[in-house]
Design an enzyme around this catalytic site. Sequence first.
Site, short mmCIF file in Angstrom:
data_model
loop_
_atom_site.label_atom_id
_atom_site.label_comp_id
_atom_site.label_asym_id
_atom_site.label_seq_id
_atom_site.Cartn_x
_atom_site.Cartn_y
_atom_site.Cartn_z
N GLN A 191 0.83 -1.20 0.00
CA GLN A 191 0.00 0.00 0.00
C GLN A 191 0.86 1.26 0.00
OE1 GLN A 191 -2.76 0.17 3.25
NE2 GLN A 191 -3.46 2.23 2.76
N GLN B 266 2.20 2.17 -3.35
CA GLN B 266 1.20 2.73 -4.26
C GLN B 266 0.76 4.12 -3.82
OE1 GLN B 266 -1.54 -0.64 -3.80
NE2 GLN B 266 -1.26 -1.10 -5.97
N ASP B 267 0.54 4.28 -2.54
CA ASP B 267 0.01 5.54 -2.02
C ASP B 267 0.63 5.81 -0.65
OD1 ASP B 267 -1.52 7.81 -1.60
OD2 ASP B 267 -3.29 6.70 -0.91
N PRO B 268 1.83 6.38 -0.61
CA PRO B 268 2.54 6.57 0.66
C PRO B 268 1.75 7.40 1.67
CG PRO B 268 4.00 6.97 -1.20
CD PRO B 268 2.61 6.85 -1.76
N TYR B 269 1.78 6.96 2.89
CA TYR B 269 1.09 7.66 3.99
C TYR B 269 1.79 8.99 4.23
CZ TYR B 269 -0.92 8.47 8.64
OH TYR B 269 -1.57 9.00 9.74
#
Length: 360
Positions: free
Chosen positions: A123, A126-129
Amino acid sequence: ARRPLAVKLLASFQRRFTMMQGLILLCGLVGSAAFAPMQVRPTTTWRLAATKDAPDAGAVMDAAFQQVAEQIEQAKTSMGLSEGFVGILDGFLKEYVESNKEAGTDPKVFSQVLGTMVGMVTQQLQDPYKFSTFHQSVRDGPYDLYQWGNDFFRPLVIMEQSRLEGKELLDDIAEKLAAGDNVMFLSNHQTEADPQVISLLFEDNPAHAALAEKVICIAGHRVTTDPMAIPFSMGRNLLCIHSKKHIDNPPEEKEAKQKQNMETMNKLGELLAAGGQLLWVAPSGGRDRPNEDGEFVISPFDAKSTSLFQLLGLKSGKKLHFHPMAMFTHQLVPPPKEVRKELGEARSAKRGAARIAIGD
């Protein structure tokens, strides 16, 4: 008798701490009171089970890892992951499997913990926090990432060889926090797992376990930008900064990094003014590393950093207590021998002892 290694580490930099401690005492930053444990959402703590001799335990773990390896291979193709990153992740997880076999982890627990880790890392690719200046532990939603992080590293810590020195001071620290005072652990730093090790060595006493949940770590950008580190960082309370070792790289981002550091220090000032904060900081600005003989040497504290913390304590209007902490944790996920500018460092998942010593 030989002194515990963590106590030796503590003594080696507590001498350097004495002068600063004297200044703190002169400033009147000392006090005590009673502590009320913080309330947290109930969670189920995964425990190690004595299953290392069960005939199918290793097979279940191998099967779980094989599934994960297939997912990684699929992600490599669909997401264009580099060979280097895939190799790092694969090597770390293979070693993690063997460590769990040795520890006797319940295979079901292993599968849950491993699956969560790989899912979270994917995750992040794909979409870094995005971490805020002050990040608070993610404990709601599908995962309690504080507990998961502890459970991930639990099999790596050989508890019967680990120890916590100075645990009698934790009750006094709890009283200071309850009185509205602030406490800061000035610590050396050896591995990315240091926050989780603190939690694991504090957890045999419920009041001390509550203290571990309260800790706010002052964290460098590497643990908030590396995809393999982000899930564990999401489970901790963090004040996010850029350490002196990396602030100049790349040069064009230096100004923005300095601005973020200033925002973080302002937030730290607000927290100290509110009182009751428990902080962990490594004033060296990074992890200890081995010398030419392979022995880990404590990195020296940065005098400007410790002076800044003293100043913020004075400005807060609240008492700020400093406690030196020595951590002997480098057997777990040790850092590379040299400081790296780029992200994506290789990691080890071997088992080892961990020791912490807290000073007054």
